[in-house]
Scaffold this motif. Sequence first.
Motif: not given
Length: 87
Positions: A47-51, A60-81
């Motif tokens: 959640a912190g990484v996503t935020l 910097s990029g607007g709306m297209p960056a938001l889904p990638w932020a959510v995906l990156t946060g999910a990958l962080v959860v996957f790698s730490i969990g």
Amino acid sequence: MGATLLSLASVIAALVIRPAVAELRDPGAGRRQWGFLRDPRALAAGAGVTLVLALAGWRSGGMPALPWAVLTGALVVFSIGGRVPPD
């Protein structure tokens, strides 16, 4: 925006298909692979990484960056969990 969502959907599909195939081969394997979602430490880190990435991406990029932020946060959860926390 269309290319961003298409590539994001491809990555998400790959992440979902892998546990589904494992579940077909060995019942219960998919549940074990998705067990990282029960780790509160991993969820807080994701959640912190996503935020942080959502705020930076929005500026910097607007709306297209938001889904990638959510995906990156999910990958962080996957790698730490699922790991045992250090003592």
